[in-house]
Design a protein around this motif. Structure first.
Motif, short mmCIF file in Angstrom:
data_model
loop_
_atom_site.label_atom_id
_atom_site.label_comp_id
_atom_site.label_asym_id
_atom_site.label_seq_id
_atom_site.Cartn_x
_atom_site.Cartn_y
_atom_site.Cartn_z
N LYS A 214 -2.16 17.31 -0.15
CA LYS A 214 -1.29 16.43 -0.92
C LYS A 214 -0.20 15.83 -0.01
N GLU A 215 0.40 16.68 0.81
CA GLU A 215 1.45 16.21 1.72
C GLU A 215 0.90 15.18 2.72
N LEU A 216 -0.29 15.45 3.25
CA LEU A 216 -0.89 14.52 4.21
C LEU A 216 -1.28 13.20 3.55
N THR A 217 -1.70 13.26 2.30
CA THR A 217 -2.03 12.04 1.57
C THR A 217 -0.78 11.18 1.40
N GLU A 218 0.34 11.82 1.04
CA GLU A 218 1.61 11.11 0.91
C GLU A 218 2.06 10.54 2.26
N ARG A 219 1.90 11.34 3.30
CA ARG A 219 2.28 10.91 4.64
C ARG A 219 1.45 9.70 5.06
N LEU A 220 0.16 9.75 4.79
CA LEU A 220 -0.72 8.64 5.13
C LEU A 220 -0.30 7.37 4.39
N LYS A 221 0.01 7.52 3.11
CA LYS A 221 0.47 6.37 2.32
C LYS A 221 1.74 5.78 2.93
N ASP A 222 2.70 6.63 3.28
CA ASP A 222 3.94 6.17 3.88
C ASP A 222 3.70 5.51 5.24
N ASP A 223 2.80 6.09 6.03
CA ASP A 223 2.49 5.52 7.34
C ASP A 223 1.86 4.14 7.21
N VAL A 224 0.96 3.99 6.25
CA VAL A 224 0.32 2.69 6.03
C VAL A 224 1.36 1.66 5.61
N GLU A 225 2.25 2.04 4.71
CA GLU A 225 3.32 1.13 4.27
C GLU A 225 4.22 0.74 5.43
#
Length: 122
Positions: free
Chosen positions: A78-89
């Motif tokens: 879950k944390e990595l999914t959020e991190r990936l979303k933030d990184d893409v943004e």
């Protein structure tokens, strides 16, 4: 060709070609530096999470430990999914900023070239 004419031609060449090329190169270099830093930061975060999970599996000694490890896996995912979303943004925002700055630079250079051409024609 007189020195004054040569100086004027050199100045026009500088303002029409070299200065815009340097400005674009500086803009591109700044963008590349930000992008590489973001990639290194993301890679470190992802590798740290992976290593942490690899170490956690080493602590599994019984069914309770396995359950705890599985819960940790879900939390990490879950944390990595959020991190990936933030990184893409973050990368999308950097790309948009780069495009906007590039367009502004092109517009400014076009205006300067137009002024220079008008001045030279007079």
């Amino acid at each position: 060709m007189s020195n004054e004419t040569l100086d004027q031609a050199t100045q026009q060449f500088e303002s029409l070609f070299f200065a815009p090329a340097r400005a674009y190169a500086a803009l591109t270099l700044d963008y590349t530096e930000k992008l590489v830093a973001a990639q290194f930061d993301a890679a470190k975060a992802y590798s740290d999470a992976s290593l942490s999970q690899a170490r956690a599996i080493l602590d599994v000694k019984d069914a309770e430990g396995l359950r705890s490890y599985a819960e940790g896996q879900q939390k990490t995912a879950k944390e990595l999914t959020e991190r990936l979303k933030d990184d893409v943004e973050k990368v999308v925002a950097m790309n948009q900023e780069f495009v906007q700055q590039s367009q502004k630079l092109a517009e400014d250079n076009l205006k300067a070239a137009s002024k220079s051409t008008t001045k030279a024609a007079k």
